[in-house]
Write a protein that holds these residues in place. Structure first.
Motif: not given
Length: 95
Positions: A1-26
């Motif tokens: 993947m060479t497009d940094p905006n595409e990578a950022r967008g997919l990272m946003n998708v992955l991290l979007y719901a993280i605030d709702g999880v109880p912790d960032l555990s394994d």
């Protein structure tokens, strides 16, 4: 993947719901990887695309500032550590 905006967008998708999880555990990282591989949550995006975005993030050594801002609960360092573990777990499980 060479497009940094595409990578950022997919990272946003992955991290979007993280605030709702109880912790960032394994265990949380493993659930996220399970969902990337076969869960309905991320079914519209091929796992290879997420892997490429994670790889690009690991190579850069930091989250894109906009991706880091998707969480109001966790710091950029905590999120990057979490993403690093997700990246390792996904790499270990990729076919």
């Amino acid at each position: 993947m060479t497009d940094p905006n595409e990578a950022r967008g997919l990272m946003n998708v992955l991290l979007y719901a993280i605030d709702g999880v109880p912790d960032l555990s394994d265990a949380t990282a493993a659930r996220l990887v399970d969902n990337m591989i076969g869960g309905p949550v991320f079914a519209s995006t091929p796992v290879e695309d997420f892997a490429a975005a994670l790889d690009a993030t690991m190579r850069s050594g930091a989250l894109h500032p906009e991706a880091a801002e998707t969480s109001r609960r966790y710091s950029e360092g905590e999120l990057f550590d979490f993403v690093t573990r997700v990246s390792s777990l996904l790499a270990a499980r990729r076919p």
